[in-house]
Enzyme design. Structure first.
Site, PDB file in Angstrom:
ATOM      1  N   GLY A   1       5.093   1.374   4.654  1.00 25.28           N
ATOM      2  CA  GLY A   1       6.409   1.997   4.474  1.00 25.28           C
ATOM      3  C   GLY A   1       7.431   1.117   3.757  1.00 25.28           C
TER       4      GLY A   1
ATOM      5  N   HIS B   1      -9.352   0.879   4.985  1.00 22.40           N
ATOM      6  CA  HIS B   1      -8.061   1.100   5.637  1.00 22.40           C
ATOM      7  C   HIS B   1      -8.256   2.026   6.838  1.00 22.40           C
ATOM      8  CE1 HIS B   1      -3.961   2.364   6.394  1.00 22.40           C
ATOM      9  NE2 HIS B   1      -3.609   1.256   5.776  1.00 22.40           N
TER      10      HIS B   1
ATOM     11  N   SER C   1       3.716  -2.004  10.357  1.00 20.93           N
ATOM     12  CA  SER C   1       5.160  -1.989  10.554  1.00 20.93           C
ATOM     13  C   SER C   1       5.833  -3.329  10.232  1.00 20.93           C
ATOM     14  CB  SER C   1       5.506  -1.530  11.981  1.00 20.93           C
ATOM     15  OG  SER C   1       5.019  -0.216  12.206  1.00 20.93           O
TER      16      SER C   1
ATOM     17  N   ASN D   1       0.873  -1.171   0.000  1.00 22.37           N
ATOM     18  CA  ASN D   1       0.000   0.000   0.000  1.00 22.37           C
ATOM     19  C   ASN D   1       0.912   1.222   0.000  1.00 22.37           C
ATOM     20  OD1 ASN D   1      -1.775   2.054   0.468  1.00 22.37           O
ATOM     21  ND2 ASN D   1      -2.443   1.347   2.486  1.00 22.37           N
TER      22      ASN D   1
ATOM     23  N   GLY E   1       2.596   2.469  10.777  1.00 21.77           N
ATOM     24  CA  GLY E   1       3.492   3.610  10.596  1.00 21.77           C
ATOM     25  C   GLY E   1       4.121   4.091  11.887  1.00 21.77           C
TER      26      GLY E   1
ATOM     27  N   LYS F   1       0.154   4.231  -0.313  1.00 20.83           N
ATOM     28  CA  LYS F   1      -0.490   5.410   0.287  1.00 20.83           C
ATOM     29  C   LYS F   1      -0.254   6.637  -0.611  1.00 20.83           C
ATOM     30  CE  LYS F   1      -0.119   3.102   4.701  1.00 20.83           C
ATOM     31  NZ  LYS F   1       0.021   3.163   6.138  1.00 20.83           N
TER      32      LYS F   1
ATOM     33  N   GLU G   1      -5.053  -5.027  10.562  1.00 17.06           N
ATOM     34  CA  GLU G   1      -4.074  -3.964  10.766  1.00 17.06           C
ATOM     35  C   GLU G   1      -4.367  -3.248  12.075  1.00 17.06           C
ATOM     36  OE1 GLU G   1      -2.284  -2.834   6.654  1.00 17.06           O
ATOM     37  OE2 GLU G   1      -3.828  -1.411   7.223  1.00 17.06           O
TER      38      GLU G   1
ATOM     39  N   GLU H   1      -6.638   4.413   7.897  1.00 15.55           N
ATOM     40  CA  GLU H   1      -6.444   5.843   7.651  1.00 15.55           C
ATOM     41  C   GLU H   1      -7.715   6.459   7.071  1.00 15.55           C
ATOM     42  OE1 GLU H   1      -2.766   5.427   5.506  1.00 15.55           O
ATOM     43  OE2 GLU H   1      -1.851   4.778   7.381  1.00 15.55           O
TER      44      GLU H   1
HETATM   45  P1  13P Z   1       3.173   0.437   7.699  1.00 14.38           P
HETATM   46  O1  13P Z   1       3.724  -0.860   7.130  1.00 14.38           O
HETATM   47  O2  13P Z   1       3.892   1.648   7.192  1.00 14.38           O
HETATM   48  O3  13P Z   1       3.038   0.386   9.175  1.00 14.38           O
HETATM   49  O4  13P Z   1       1.688   0.568   7.100  1.00 14.38           O
HETATM   50  C1  13P Z   1       0.831  -0.497   7.209  1.00 14.38           C
HETATM   51  C2  13P Z   1      -0.376  -0.196   6.417  1.00 14.38           C
HETATM   52  O5  13P Z   1      -1.136   0.679   6.749  1.00 14.38           O
HETATM   53  C3  13P Z   1      -0.581  -0.955   5.190  1.00 14.38           C
HETATM   54  O6  13P Z   1      -1.853  -0.721   4.681  1.00 14.38           O
END
Ligand code: 13P
Length: 260
Positions: A238, A97, A216, A9, A176, A11, A170, A99
């Site tokens: 990330g 998601h 993460s 992802n 993140g 983002k 998640e 977010e």
């Molecule tokens: P990170 O791997 O950056 O923590 O993000 C996870 C995520 O939100 C994947 O959709």
């Protein structure tokens, strides 16, 4: 036997040119060694979607939108429809998601409507769920997850799609932040999600559904996380932005896939 799946992802990262470069690095890496045991999906931002589709064409890599509207068209400024995504060559779409749930106020009902629209329109939804830190601290993680399964997934599907669902667990506090669920915490949540799916949709669906861990995941913790019997790969933020790291995580999923 479930095939492992690793999805990136991206983002709100990568211009079109940068997306092409990263997609090419991943495509060449996957083709250059035997990573065929793992299904790979890339999730670029909308504007780079066509470029990524073109770059990975001819291989087995899927491409995901990061969201979609549940409306097919109309006066919805800023939204992107399922037909637009499939027209651009997307195969999957990430929905619910955290977010979007937290920053855009999306709830389970909307996620379910989007999942329904995506599925009806030929996209495979990757349905995300997971608890915030306050919920984990309060000890109510599993009931929160049960609620999300019921309202985001059961609410959308009268019967499961062939091959089951793709669900991403998640934990919000691990996204993140550099904090990761322990393999035990992740396995507990995944086993619980599978149990709920079995209760709702039956054993076959529960056994076929891929449940990805996200939060993460890095090259150095991926193998430990993916070793859990109910952890079928990852949704990577990330670490999916660097080709070498993402390929390393795909390799970790391949090792695990041999044991399921
Ligand atoms: P990170 O791997 O950056 O923590 O993000 C996870 C995520 O939100 C994947 O959709």
């Amino acid at each position: 036997m479930r095939r492992a799946l690793v999805a990136g992802n991206w983002k709100m990262n990568k211009t079109i040119g940068e997306a092409r470069t990263l997609a090419l690095e991943v495509a060449e890496g996957v083709a250059g060694e035997d990573l065929s045991g793992v299904e790979v999906v890339l999730g670029p931002p909308y504007l780079a979607l066509s470029a990524v589709v073109e770059t990975v064409a001819g291989g087995a890599i899927g491409v995901a939108g990061q969201d979609c509207s549940h409306h097919p068209d109309g006066a919805y400024t800023g939204e992107v429809s399922v037909p637009m995504l499939t027209d651009a060559g997307a195969t999957h779409v990430i929905l619910g998601h955290s977010e979007r749930r937290e920053l855009m106020g999306e709830g389970d009902g909307l996620v379910a409507r989007k999942a329904q629209a995506a599925s009806a329109g030929g996209l495979t939804p990757i349905i995300c769920l997971g608890e915030p830190f306050t919920t984990r601290k309060a000890g109510t993680t599993l009931s929160r997850i049960a609620h999300q399964v019921e309202h985001s997934i059961q609410g959308a599907f009268a019967s499961p799609p062939p091959g089951g669902f793709i669900v991403a667990y998640e934990p919000v506090w691990a996204i993140g932040t550099g904090l990761t669920a322990t393999p035990e915490q992740a396995q507990e949540a995944h086993a619980f999600i599978r149990e709920r799916l079995e209760a709702i949709f039956g054993l076959e669906c529960a056994q076929e559904t891929r449940i990805l861990y996200g939060g993460s995941v890095k090259p150095d913790n991926a193998a430990d996380l993916f070793a859990g019997p109910d952890i079928d790969g990852g949704l990577i933020g990330g670490a999916s932005l660097k080709g070498a790291d993402f390929l390393e995580i795909i390799r970790a999923a391949r090792t695990d896939s041999a044991s399921i």
